[in-house]
Scaffold this motif. Structure first.
Motif, PDB file in Angstrom:
ATOM      1  N   UNK A   1       0.812  -1.226   0.000  1.00  0.00           N
ATOM      2  CA  UNK A   1       0.000   0.000   0.000  1.00  0.00           C
ATOM      3  C   UNK A   1       0.843   1.272   0.000  1.00  0.00           C
ATOM      4  N   UNK A   2       2.109   1.197  -0.410  1.00  0.00           N
ATOM      5  CA  UNK A   2       2.996   2.355  -0.308  1.00  0.00           C
ATOM      6  C   UNK A   2       2.499   3.552  -1.118  1.00  0.00           C
ATOM      7  N   UNK A   3       1.843   3.314  -2.254  1.00  0.00           N
ATOM      8  CA  UNK A   3       1.356   4.430  -3.070  1.00  0.00           C
ATOM      9  C   UNK A   3       0.203   5.172  -2.402  1.00  0.00           C
ATOM     10  N   UNK A   4      -0.412   4.532  -1.425  1.00  0.00           N
ATOM     11  CA  UNK A   4      -1.535   5.160  -0.723  1.00  0.00           C
ATOM     12  C   UNK A   4      -1.064   5.803   0.570  1.00  0.00           C
ATOM     13  N   UNK A   5      -0.459   5.010   1.466  1.00  0.00           N
ATOM     14  CA  UNK A   5      -0.146   5.512   2.804  1.00  0.00           C
ATOM     15  C   UNK A   5       1.161   6.296   2.876  1.00  0.00           C
ATOM     16  N   UNK A   6       2.030   6.176   1.863  1.00  0.00           N
ATOM     17  CA  UNK A   6       3.297   6.907   1.909  1.00  0.00           C
ATOM     18  C   UNK A   6       3.301   8.145   1.021  1.00  0.00           C
ATOM     19  N   UNK A   7       2.156   8.475   0.443  1.00  0.00           N
ATOM     20  CA  UNK A   7       2.072   9.686  -0.367  1.00  0.00           C
ATOM     21  C   UNK A   7       2.043  10.911   0.545  1.00  0.00           C
ATOM     22  N   UNK A   8       2.448  12.048   0.017  1.00  0.00           N
ATOM     23  CA  UNK A   8       2.454  13.302   0.772  1.00  0.00           C
ATOM     24  C   UNK A   8       1.748  14.369  -0.046  1.00  0.00           C
ATOM     25  N   UNK A   9       0.637  14.851   0.477  1.00  0.00           N
ATOM     26  CA  UNK A   9      -0.148  15.891  -0.194  1.00  0.00           C
ATOM     27  C   UNK A   9      -0.120  17.141   0.688  1.00  0.00           C
ATOM     28  N   UNK A  10       0.420  18.268   0.185  1.00  0.00           N
ATOM     29  CA  UNK A  10       0.545  19.464   1.018  1.00  0.00           C
ATOM     30  C   UNK A  10      -0.813  20.098   1.316  1.00  0.00           C
ATOM     31  N   UNK A  11      -0.937  20.726   2.468  1.00  0.00           N
ATOM     32  CA  UNK A  11      -2.207  21.375   2.822  1.00  0.00           C
ATOM     33  C   UNK A  11      -2.405  22.672   2.060  1.00  0.00           C
ATOM     34  N   UNK A  12      -3.662  23.023   1.879  1.00  0.00           N
ATOM     35  CA  UNK A  12      -4.031  24.370   1.440  1.00  0.00           C
ATOM     36  C   UNK A  12      -4.544  25.102   2.673  1.00  0.00           C
ATOM     37  N   UNK A  13      -4.260  26.380   2.732  1.00  0.00           N
ATOM     38  CA  UNK A  13      -4.508  27.134   3.964  1.00  0.00           C
ATOM     39  C   UNK A  13      -5.368  28.351   3.678  1.00  0.00           C
ATOM     40  N   UNK A  14      -6.355  28.566   4.559  1.00  0.00           N
ATOM     41  CA  UNK A  14      -7.213  29.749   4.439  1.00  0.00           C
ATOM     42  C   UNK A  14      -7.415  30.374   5.816  1.00  0.00           C
ATOM     43  N   UNK A  15      -7.438  31.696   5.827  1.00  0.00           N
ATOM     44  CA  UNK A  15      -7.791  32.446   7.032  1.00  0.00           C
ATOM     45  C   UNK A  15      -9.142  33.098   6.743  1.00  0.00           C
ATOM     46  N   UNK A  16     -10.175  32.575   7.376  1.00  0.00           N
ATOM     47  CA  UNK A  16     -11.544  32.973   7.064  1.00  0.00           C
ATOM     48  C   UNK A  16     -12.040  33.958   8.112  1.00  0.00           C
ATOM     49  N   UNK A  17     -12.573  35.104   7.644  1.00  0.00           N
ATOM     50  CA  UNK A  17     -13.132  36.107   8.545  1.00  0.00           C
ATOM     51  C   UNK A  17     -14.650  36.138   8.382  1.00  0.00           C
ATOM     52  N   UNK A  18     -15.355  35.983   9.475  1.00  0.00           N
ATOM     53  CA  UNK A  18     -16.816  36.002   9.417  1.00  0.00           C
ATOM     54  C   UNK A  18     -17.337  36.920  10.506  1.00  0.00           C
ATOM     55  N   UNK A  19     -18.209  37.865  10.096  1.00  0.00           N
ATOM     56  CA  UNK A  19     -18.762  38.802  11.059  1.00  0.00           C
ATOM     57  C   UNK A  19     -19.815  38.094  11.907  1.00  0.00           C
ATOM     58  N   UNK A  20     -19.666  38.209  13.228  1.00  0.00           N
ATOM     59  CA  UNK A  20     -20.609  37.613  14.170  1.00  0.00           C
ATOM     60  C   UNK A  20     -21.058  38.701  15.140  1.00  0.00           C
ATOM     61  N   UNK A  21     -21.998  38.353  15.980  1.00  0.00           N
ATOM     62  CA  UNK A  21     -22.500  39.316  16.949  1.00  0.00           C
ATOM     63  C   UNK A  21     -21.371  39.753  17.889  1.00  0.00           C
ATOM     64  N   UNK A  22     -21.099  41.042  17.894  1.00  0.00           N
ATOM     65  CA  UNK A  22     -20.079  41.576  18.795  1.00  0.00           C
ATOM     66  C   UNK A  22     -18.680  41.598  18.230  1.00  0.00           C
ATOM     67  N   UNK A  23     -18.494  41.205  16.968  1.00  0.00           N
ATOM     68  CA  UNK A  23     -17.152  41.243  16.402  1.00  0.00           C
ATOM     69  C   UNK A  23     -16.985  40.319  15.215  1.00  0.00           C
TER      70      UNK A  23
END
Length: 343
Positions: free
Chosen positions: A176-198
């Motif tokens: 299973x090396x092609x499955x469990x030894x693969x490395x996929x880099x993360x994608x990153x997001x900083x999400x801003x959502x207006x809520x009550x009070x800030x």
């Protein structure tokens, strides 16, 4: 599990009482991938992605039948003892066991462990780690081992269980090396959502594999304390990768301080840390600037439309005058021809 390491686990269930499920069943897991299955109905190990005619399949099947069969008999005997210990005469009783080993990325064994529960009550646990430390916790339901039994079990784990588990783990890694030894880099997001009070600031990492990731939310370059965050679990995304979210509530007063928030992640697939940032007080300025730009673009579009319409009208008027002039010339020519004929 340590970053870069691999593990092999058997997740087994033994049921006393009438249910539509097999009396005993077990799933084999290589890291987070199911690789095998066994139950008391067929008493046959089945492995993922292997041709039953392959010799390696026969070797794994024989090993699996032996291991799962022994586990079946052991859990059956223990469930019988616990059932009578608690004087349980009817109903459905469930015993579950997690047993397996972990190997470091350099191929060295890290640990072997089993943990067991009966009717969702913790019974006992054995951990043998780093080939030196052996611990046994008898839990709440069973008597603990004496010194002689602990020495015997430790010898058994060192010389039989651990080498056997690591050997099987390495075999599955090759498959299973092609499955469990693969490395996929993360994608990153900083999400801003207006809520009550800030605002709610969320740090989201997604699309990464393997599942282990370090995700940190920084405020002005300093890590925000975990107790101040709403931290989710590492969840599967449905495509074989994982996602993780951490969120922070930012009050209106905090927004005025114009802190700089940064979401940073480190992962086995990355040589350097990945990060995205946001300055809290600049949000409204950015929105105002964006609105002004949109108004200017709209004005330019309207002006362009107006200019095109004026040009088209002028062109149409010019064409009409030209046509009238042509008609007038033809009429005048016909009048002159008629006058000459009369003369």
């Amino acid at each position: 599990m340590c970053p870069g390491s691999h593990s092999l686990w058997a997740l087994a269930t033994y049921i006393i009482g009438e249910t539509p499920f097999p009396e005993f069943s077990s799933v084999g897991m290589l890291d987070d991938v199911q690789v095998g299955y066994y139950d008391s109905k067929d008493k046959m190990s089945v492995y993922r992605g292997l041709n039953p005619t392959d010799k390696i399949y026969d070797d794994l099947a024989q090993e699996g039948d032996n291991v799962f069969g022994t586990m079946y008999d052991d859990m059956k005997e223990r469930s019988f003892q616990l059932k009578h210990h608690f004087n349980l005469t009817g109903g459905v009783q469930v015993q579950q066991r997690m047993a397996g080993c972990e190997m470091l990325d350099n191929g060295e064994p890290a640990m072997i462990m089993y943990k067991e529960t009966f009717n969702a009550i913790y019974t006992d646990q054995t951990v043998f780690s780093n080939t030196t430390h052996f611990t046994y916790d008898a839990g709440k339901l069973l008597l603990g081992w004496d010194g002689m039994m602990q020495d015997y079990k430790r010898t058994l784990y060192i010389n039989v269980h651990l080498p056997r588990c690591i050997r099987t783990l390495k075999t599955f890694l090759k498959i299973e090396k092609n499955v469990v030894m693969r490395k996929v880099p993360p994608r990153l997001r900083l999400i801003k959502k207006e809520v009550s009070g800030g605002f709610q600031v969320s740090c989201l990492a997604f699309g990464f594999y393997p599942r282990h990731i370090n995700l940190t939310l920084l405020r002005d370059g300093q890590p925000v304390a975990e107790q101040d965050l709403t931290v989710g679990e590492v969840l599967p995304s449905g495509d074989g990768t994982y996602q993780l979210r951490k969120s922070l509530e930012v009050s209106t007063e905090e927004l005025k301080k114009r802190h700089d928030y940064t979401c940073t992640a480190s992962h086995l697939s990355l040589d350097n840390k990945l990060d995205v940032s946001w300055e809290s007080g600049a949000e409204r300025v950015h929105l105002s600037t964006l609105s002004a730009l949109l108004v200017m673009v709209l004005i330019l579009i309207l002006f362009s439309i107006f200019s095109i319409c004026v040009k088209r009208r002028r062109r149409t008027a010019s064409q009409a005058l030209s046509q009238l002039a042509n008609v007038y010339a033809k009429v005048a020519e016909e009048i002159n021809v008629s006058s000459d004929s009369a003369t």
